[in-house]
Design an enzyme around this catalytic site. Structure first.
Site, PDB file in Angstrom:
ATOM      1  N   ARG A  24       0.734  -1.474  -0.032  1.00 38.22           N
ATOM      2  CA  ARG A  24      -0.011   0.088   0.116  1.00 38.22           C
ATOM      3  C   ARG A  24       0.828   1.209   0.018  1.00 38.22           C
ATOM      4  O   ARG A  24       0.502   2.242   0.615  1.00 38.22           O
ATOM      5  CB  ARG A  24      -0.630   0.056   1.443  1.00 38.22           C
ATOM      6  CG  ARG A  24      -2.090  -0.937   1.116  1.00 38.22           C
ATOM      7  CD  ARG A  24      -3.229  -0.394   0.529  1.00 38.22           C
ATOM      8  NE  ARG A  24      -4.498  -1.511   0.274  1.00 38.22           N
ATOM      9  CZ  ARG A  24      -5.251  -1.265   1.074  1.00 38.22           C
ATOM     10  NH1 ARG A  24      -5.591  -0.367   2.035  1.00 38.22           N
ATOM     11  NH2 ARG A  24      -6.363  -2.192   1.006  1.00 38.22           N
ATOM     12  N   ARG A  28      -3.269   6.703   1.260  1.00 41.53           N
ATOM     13  CA  ARG A  28      -3.657   8.211   1.848  1.00 41.53           C
ATOM     14  C   ARG A  28      -2.725   8.719   2.857  1.00 41.53           C
ATOM     15  O   ARG A  28      -2.742   9.978   3.061  1.00 41.53           O
ATOM     16  CB  ARG A  28      -5.059   7.928   2.628  1.00 41.53           C
ATOM     17  CG  ARG A  28      -6.140   7.669   1.560  1.00 41.53           C
ATOM     18  CD  ARG A  28      -7.466   7.391   2.418  1.00 41.53           C
ATOM     19  NE  ARG A  28      -7.199   5.746   2.852  1.00 41.53           N
ATOM     20  CZ  ARG A  28      -8.275   5.147   3.248  1.00 41.53           C
ATOM     21  NH1 ARG A  28      -9.496   5.644   3.528  1.00 41.53           N
ATOM     22  NH2 ARG A  28      -8.091   3.893   3.682  1.00 41.53           N
ATOM     23  N   ARG A  37      -6.925  12.476  -5.082  1.00 36.85           N
ATOM     24  CA  ARG A  37      -8.395  11.785  -4.397  1.00 36.85           C
ATOM     25  C   ARG A  37      -9.304  12.919  -4.139  1.00 36.85           C
ATOM     26  O   ARG A  37     -10.390  12.620  -4.104  1.00 36.85           O
ATOM     27  CB  ARG A  37      -7.942  11.008  -3.147  1.00 36.85           C
ATOM     28  CG  ARG A  37      -7.577   9.711  -3.645  1.00 36.85           C
ATOM     29  CD  ARG A  37      -8.631   8.617  -3.823  1.00 36.85           C
ATOM     30  NE  ARG A  37      -9.541   8.197  -2.579  1.00 36.85           N
ATOM     31  CZ  ARG A  37     -10.611   8.625  -2.276  1.00 36.85           C
ATOM     32  NH1 ARG A  37     -11.214   9.323  -3.123  1.00 36.85           N
ATOM     33  NH2 ARG A  37     -11.352   7.890  -1.274  1.00 36.85           N
ATOM     34  N   ASP A  73      -6.898  -2.216  -7.210  1.00 31.51           N
ATOM     35  CA  ASP A  73      -7.355  -3.014  -6.066  1.00 31.51           C
ATOM     36  C   ASP A  73      -7.865  -4.480  -6.334  1.00 31.51           C
ATOM     37  O   ASP A  73      -8.090  -4.881  -7.458  1.00 31.51           O
ATOM     38  CB  ASP A  73      -8.896  -1.957  -5.475  1.00 31.51           C
ATOM     39  CG  ASP A  73      -9.165  -2.585  -4.104  1.00 31.51           C
ATOM     40  OD1 ASP A  73      -8.612  -2.055  -3.180  1.00 31.51           O
ATOM     41  OD2 ASP A  73      -9.659  -3.625  -3.836  1.00 31.51           O
ATOM     42  N   TYR A 150     -14.890 -11.447   0.275  1.00 25.88           N
ATOM     43  CA  TYR A 150     -15.587 -10.285   0.189  1.00 25.88           C
ATOM     44  C   TYR A 150     -16.921 -10.403  -0.670  1.00 25.88           C
ATOM     45  O   TYR A 150     -17.904  -9.781  -0.506  1.00 25.88           O
ATOM     46  CB  TYR A 150     -14.705  -9.220  -0.707  1.00 25.88           C
ATOM     47  CG  TYR A 150     -13.689  -8.754  -0.263  1.00 25.88           C
ATOM     48  CD1 TYR A 150     -14.064  -7.539   0.826  1.00 25.88           C
ATOM     49  CD2 TYR A 150     -12.380  -9.058   0.100  1.00 25.88           C
ATOM     50  CE1 TYR A 150     -13.146  -6.999   1.677  1.00 25.88           C
ATOM     51  CE2 TYR A 150     -11.371  -8.569   1.068  1.00 25.88           C
ATOM     52  CZ  TYR A 150     -11.788  -7.652   1.653  1.00 25.88           C
ATOM     53  OH  TYR A 150     -10.707  -6.864   2.435  1.00 25.88           O
TER      54      TYR A 150
END
Ligand code: CP3
Length: 346
Positions: A24, A28, A37, A73, A150
């Protein structure tokens, strides 16, 4: 392939210093990422090759890491199979309709990555041009089990009760889902390799919730089937399983070049268990990046000492970098790993 430090380490060849990249690494915690973003939703970012390439490059410029990882992703694959995907604010991913029955599985589309995931292939092609001679590009996919969590739960979960209930009550249905996902993951990774990915990582973020007996029945065979069908051609394959330190003796039976481990085990203990004929990736606790520089250095020194300068160690966190991590600490980590591992070899 050019003589990249990261690729050499994957094949356990000698390197001048320990390569590092960070799961990652685009995200962010970086102001540059947040700026992108502000104007673009996450999934739109994944689907706009120029922008996805741009954020992939941000940590390369800022951190001096030894590999780039494609910005995307794992959940764009289920989406390409016909599942609706949303990232609600602060809610994590939401997938619908959930997969519960044989007919739900039969409705899942077989993927043609060059059409339904063309944005990923396009991003890879842009990145190969932009990165040439700098660092290699890692492609990735979720593993069948992690993707299934998921799809069956409809999002993140605490106990994974719906998937486990399917495995226990309707094992044939669960096997059909894992088999279909293993075909999709194989096609997806082979397309990424054909488009130019120079290494691939299979993320099994949730496989560590399985008991050994379930890992053997429902996880291992489907990862193996992916790994054995990859057109590798000099492209190293990494299997990363979070929470998998009690499953290493099983993972070593996968024919991957590298095994990624989390921080819940000492790296020397893990390496002994998977065998020195395999490269290892890891394994700093992501929370250590909230310590000061001295603290980080101590923990890095410990991991490097345990890895013992043996060829085939790729430094990484044990899981993804957290969004509130101070960016200067991430920069410090890369510097420290490079510095200390060079001293090690001097
Ligand atoms: O490593 C990298 O820098 C490459 C990019 C990457 C992302 N997700 C970007 C991302 C990779 C390799 C992933 C994989 C991924 N996605 C995994 C497996 C690895 C892991 O961390 O366990 C999983 C389980 C997912 C699913 C997913 N995507 C979750 C649970 C979330 C968090 C939701 C949230 O709101 O925080 C995401 C979103 C996501 N994927 C973000 C990024 C940068 C944050 C999105 C944002 O900008 O808001």
């Amino acid at each position: 392939m050019a003589d990249y430090r990261f690729i050499r380490a994957c094949f356990r060849q000698k390197v001048d210093r320990t390569p590092i990249w960070i799961m990652r690494q685009a995200g962010r915690y970086m102001p540059e990422y947040r700026a992108v973003r502000e104007k673009t939703e996450f999934l739109e970012l994944c689907k706009t090759p120029e922008l996805a390439a741009k954020v992939t490059l941000q940590p390369i410029d800022k951190l001096n890491v030894d590999a780039a990882i494609l910005f995307s992703d794992i959940l764009t694959l289920p989406e390409a199979m016909g599942i609706d995907l949303k990232f609600g604010k602060g809610m994590g991913p939401q997938l619908s309709p959930v997969i519960r029955s044989r007919s739900d599985i039969d409705r899942l589309k077989e993927i043609d990555p060059e059409s339904s995931l063309s944005f990923v292939m396009q991003t890879i092609r842009i990145l190969r041009r932009e990165l040439e001679g700098r660092v290699p590009l890692i492609g990735f996919s979720g593993a069948p089990f992690t993707l299934a969590t998921y799809m069956v739960e409809g999002g993140s979960s605490k106990d994974f009760l719906n998937l486990k209930t399917m495995m226990y009550k309707n094992p044939k249905t669960a096997h059909a889902l894992f088999a279909k996902l293993s075909d999709a993951v194989t096609a997806y990774l082979n397309a990424q390799i054909a488009a130019g990915a120079q290494a691939v990582q299979i993320f099994d973020t949730w496989a560590g919730i399985c008991s050994p007996i379930d890992f053997d029945a429902f996880v291992f065979p489907y990862v193996k089937s992916v790994v054995d069908r990859l057109n590798r051609n000099g492209v190293p394959v990494i299997y990363y399983c979070n929470g998998g330190s009690t499953l290493l003796s099983r993972m070593r039976k996968l024919n991957t070049d590298v095994i990624g481990v989390d921080w819940r085990i000492e790296i020397d203990v893990a390496w002994k268990e998977i065998g020195y004929d395999r490269a290892i990736q890891g394994n700093l606790d992501p929370c250590v990046l909230f310590m000061d520089r001295k603290g980080i250095e101590e923990r890095v020194r410990d991991i490097l000492k345990r890895a013992g300068g043996r060829p085939g160690h790729i430094f990484n966190l044990g899981h993804g970098v957290l969004p509130t991590t101070p960016v200067e600490n991430v920069q410090a980590l890369v510097e420290i790993v490079h510095e200390l591992s060079r001293e090690d070899r001097a």
